[in-house]
Design an enzyme around this catalytic site. Sequence first.
Site, PDB file in Angstrom:
ATOM      1  N   ASN A 179      70.016  -2.862 -10.302  1.00 32.27           N
ATOM      2  CA  ASN A 179      69.150  -3.772 -11.050  1.00 32.27           C
ATOM      3  C   ASN A 179      69.914  -5.048 -11.342  1.00 32.27           C
ATOM      4  O   ASN A 179      71.086  -5.179 -10.975  1.00 32.27           O
ATOM      5  CB  ASN A 179      68.654  -3.089 -12.338  1.00 32.27           C
ATOM      6  CG  ASN A 179      69.814  -2.654 -13.208  1.00 32.27           C
ATOM      7  OD1 ASN A 179      70.620  -3.483 -13.632  1.00 32.27           O
ATOM      8  ND2 ASN A 179      69.924  -1.361 -13.465  1.00 32.27           N
ATOM      9  N   ASP A 228      67.253   4.467 -14.042  1.00 30.70           N
ATOM     10  CA  ASP A 228      66.397   5.579 -14.435  1.00 30.70           C
ATOM     11  C   ASP A 228      66.224   6.584 -13.307  1.00 30.70           C
ATOM     12  O   ASP A 228      66.000   7.757 -13.545  1.00 30.70           O
ATOM     13  CB  ASP A 228      65.034   5.047 -14.883  1.00 30.70           C
ATOM     14  CG  ASP A 228      65.140   4.354 -16.236  1.00 30.70           C
ATOM     15  OD1 ASP A 228      65.930   4.836 -17.075  1.00 30.70           O
ATOM     16  OD2 ASP A 228      64.468   3.327 -16.448  1.00 30.70           O
ATOM     17  N   PHE A 269      69.281  -0.520 -26.235  1.00 28.28           N
ATOM     18  CA  PHE A 269      68.668  -1.774 -25.811  1.00 28.28           C
ATOM     19  C   PHE A 269      67.344  -1.459 -25.131  1.00 28.28           C
ATOM     20  O   PHE A 269      67.190  -0.400 -24.543  1.00 28.28           O
ATOM     21  CB  PHE A 269      69.589  -2.520 -24.830  1.00 28.28           C
ATOM     22  CG  PHE A 269      70.626  -3.344 -25.547  1.00 28.28           C
ATOM     23  CD1 PHE A 269      71.658  -2.723 -26.222  1.00 28.28           C
ATOM     24  CD2 PHE A 269      70.535  -4.726 -25.573  1.00 28.28           C
ATOM     25  CE1 PHE A 269      72.602  -3.477 -26.908  1.00 28.28           C
ATOM     26  CE2 PHE A 269      71.474  -5.479 -26.255  1.00 28.28           C
ATOM     27  CZ  PHE A 269      72.508  -4.862 -26.928  1.00 28.28           C
ATOM     28  N   LYS A 321      60.847   3.811 -28.415  1.00 27.55           N
ATOM     29  CA  LYS A 321      62.180   4.213 -27.929  1.00 27.55           C
ATOM     30  C   LYS A 321      63.127   4.548 -29.077  1.00 27.55           C
ATOM     31  O   LYS A 321      63.888   5.508 -29.015  1.00 27.55           O
ATOM     32  CB  LYS A 321      62.807   3.094 -27.092  1.00 27.55           C
ATOM     33  CG  LYS A 321      62.379   3.167 -25.658  1.00 27.55           C
ATOM     34  CD  LYS A 321      62.949   2.072 -24.817  1.00 27.55           C
ATOM     35  CE  LYS A 321      62.063   1.937 -23.590  1.00 27.55           C
ATOM     36  NZ  LYS A 321      62.394   0.800 -22.779  1.00 27.55           N
ATOM     37  N   LYS A 370      64.468   8.317 -29.039  1.00 24.80           N
ATOM     38  CA  LYS A 370      65.890   8.538 -28.752  1.00 24.80           C
ATOM     39  C   LYS A 370      66.690   8.726 -30.040  1.00 24.80           C
ATOM     40  O   LYS A 370      67.910   8.817 -29.983  1.00 24.80           O
ATOM     41  CB  LYS A 370      66.455   7.371 -27.942  1.00 24.80           C
ATOM     42  CG  LYS A 370      65.727   7.149 -26.613  1.00 24.80           C
ATOM     43  CD  LYS A 370      66.447   6.164 -25.702  1.00 24.80           C
ATOM     44  CE  LYS A 370      65.540   5.767 -24.541  1.00 24.80           C
ATOM     45  NZ  LYS A 370      66.251   5.574 -23.277  1.00 24.80           N
TER      46      LYS A 370
HETATM   47  O1  C5P Z   1      64.081   4.102 -21.900  1.00 27.94           O
HETATM   48  P1  C5P Z   1      64.867   2.941 -21.480  1.00 27.94           P
HETATM   49  O2  C5P Z   1      65.598   3.141 -20.187  1.00 27.94           O
HETATM   50  O3  C5P Z   1      64.169   1.634 -21.470  1.00 27.94           O
HETATM   51  O4  C5P Z   1      65.950   2.830 -22.651  1.00 27.94           O
HETATM   52  C1  C5P Z   1      66.879   1.840 -22.681  1.00 27.94           C
HETATM   53  C2  C5P Z   1      68.078   2.275 -23.477  1.00 27.94           C
HETATM   54  O5  C5P Z   1      68.467   3.603 -23.109  1.00 27.94           O
HETATM   55  C3  C5P Z   1      69.300   1.428 -23.154  1.00 27.94           C
HETATM   56  O6  C5P Z   1      70.076   1.355 -24.325  1.00 27.94           O
HETATM   57  C4  C5P Z   1      69.984   2.186 -22.053  1.00 27.94           C
HETATM   58  O7  C5P Z   1      71.356   1.907 -21.983  1.00 27.94           O
HETATM   59  C5  C5P Z   1      69.696   3.628 -22.411  1.00 27.94           C
HETATM   60  N1  C5P Z   1      69.506   4.521 -21.268  1.00 27.94           N
HETATM   61  C6  C5P Z   1      70.272   5.658 -21.167  1.00 27.94           C
HETATM   62  N2  C5P Z   1      70.104   6.504 -20.102  1.00 27.94           N
HETATM   63  C7  C5P Z   1      69.182   6.259 -19.171  1.00 27.94           C
HETATM   64  C8  C5P Z   1      68.370   5.116 -19.283  1.00 27.94           C
HETATM   65  C9  C5P Z   1      68.565   4.265 -20.341  1.00 27.94           C
HETATM   66  O8  C5P Z   1      71.107   5.878 -22.016  1.00 27.94           O
HETATM   67  N3  C5P Z   1      69.051   7.086 -18.139  1.00 27.94           N
END
Ligand code: C5P
Length: 393
Positions: free
Chosen positions: A203, A272, A316, A330, A334
């Site tokens: 990305n 992701d 973030f 989120k 989380k």
């Molecule tokens: O759900 P989303 O990917 O948008 O969430 C973003 C946050 O979660 C960011 O802080 C990112 O670093 C973290 N993240 C993570 N593990 C993933 C995807 C995102 O810790 N697989």
Amino acid sequence: MLVLGVTGGIACYKAVELVRLLVKDGFVVQVIMTRGAMEFVTPLTFQTLSGMPVATETFNLTQESEIGHINLADSADLFVIAPATANVIGKIAAGIADDLLTTVLMATKAPVLIAPAMNIHMYENPILQENVRKLRRLGYHFIEPAEGYLACGYEGKGRLPEPEKILEETRRLLKKKDLVGEKLLITAGPNREPLDPVRYLSNRSSGKMGYALARAAIRRGAEVALISGPTELEPPAGARLTSVTTAAEMRHAVLEQFSGCTAVIMAAAVSDYRPVDFARKKIKRGKGPIELRLEPNPDILKEISARKNGKMLVGFAAETGELVANATKKLKDKNLDMIVANNVSEAGAGFDLDTNVATILDRGGTVRSLPLMSKDELAEQILDHLLVLKSQR
Ligand code: C5P
């Protein structure tokens, strides 16, 4: 007031640029030059840029009555010696005070930052190295020389670091130390998920936000472990850096270092998804379309939030719409203390820029929309907010 000691090496010309940057940054700079330095650059150059008479002689009656060596030593908030020759380092380490610079240094209680610059063999000389170790032990700060082409014709370690880097160290030494005792785990940058030996999915994250956070936290006294995906950025001085590529590697590094920290800031743009299959050989070009199957990566933040144990967690959210609603979701999902949301489709916000437009949301329900600002400034705001949350516990 900042006192800049300039000693006699070819890198003196870079000290000129350093004075310009320091003055632009609002520092009052008093320059002291050694005799050697004056062989390279004239005092007039430094005097013009600093707007202050340059001090050069201990036994000059006018200078002593107008500037005064004890007065200089007492009124300094910080000493920077750039470039520092092997000679001046040797003299300081041995307690010799035979010119104005070394005499003032002997008399000061201010912190001292030394930026050595010399030929690689001089730098590697065990006498010099022992002097550096001794001074470090005594509390002197050093900024490592950079590697590269040296004026003497050699390649290697010995160049004076770029003036911007010295400026950053200078700011760090003077900034308020409100994060002493904090151990921050910061992730930054993108991941790369390999498809075959030459291709990957990734990305547009540059890592700038995470690196700005690491720099700011170090400046404010925190210990920082930075876990970074591939970036083009200079590692922040003083951070413990772990370089990773895939989300799985990032997860492994985070889990390994999680127990030792007081807060985690996940600024990385974690992938992701990853390809289900990795082709051992380069995928050949064919006529028809091909299909890529992707599987989800583990959500690192969610995983660590299950064993949070009093640690502060900051996430973030890069969104392209319904910013507050998505970020709030989120934050709850989380189990975070705070989330920094930005609308990456907005001008000046998001990937690979030096600026950002962010909204900070926290577990108490605060929603703070911030104006467009540099990522360095945003980093300070995020850390300020983290401290406020911590104090509310
Ligand atoms: O759900 P989303 O990917 O948008 O969430 C973003 C946050 O979660 C960011 O802080 C990112 O670093 C973290 N993240 C993570 N593990 C993933 C995807 C995102 O810790 N697989």
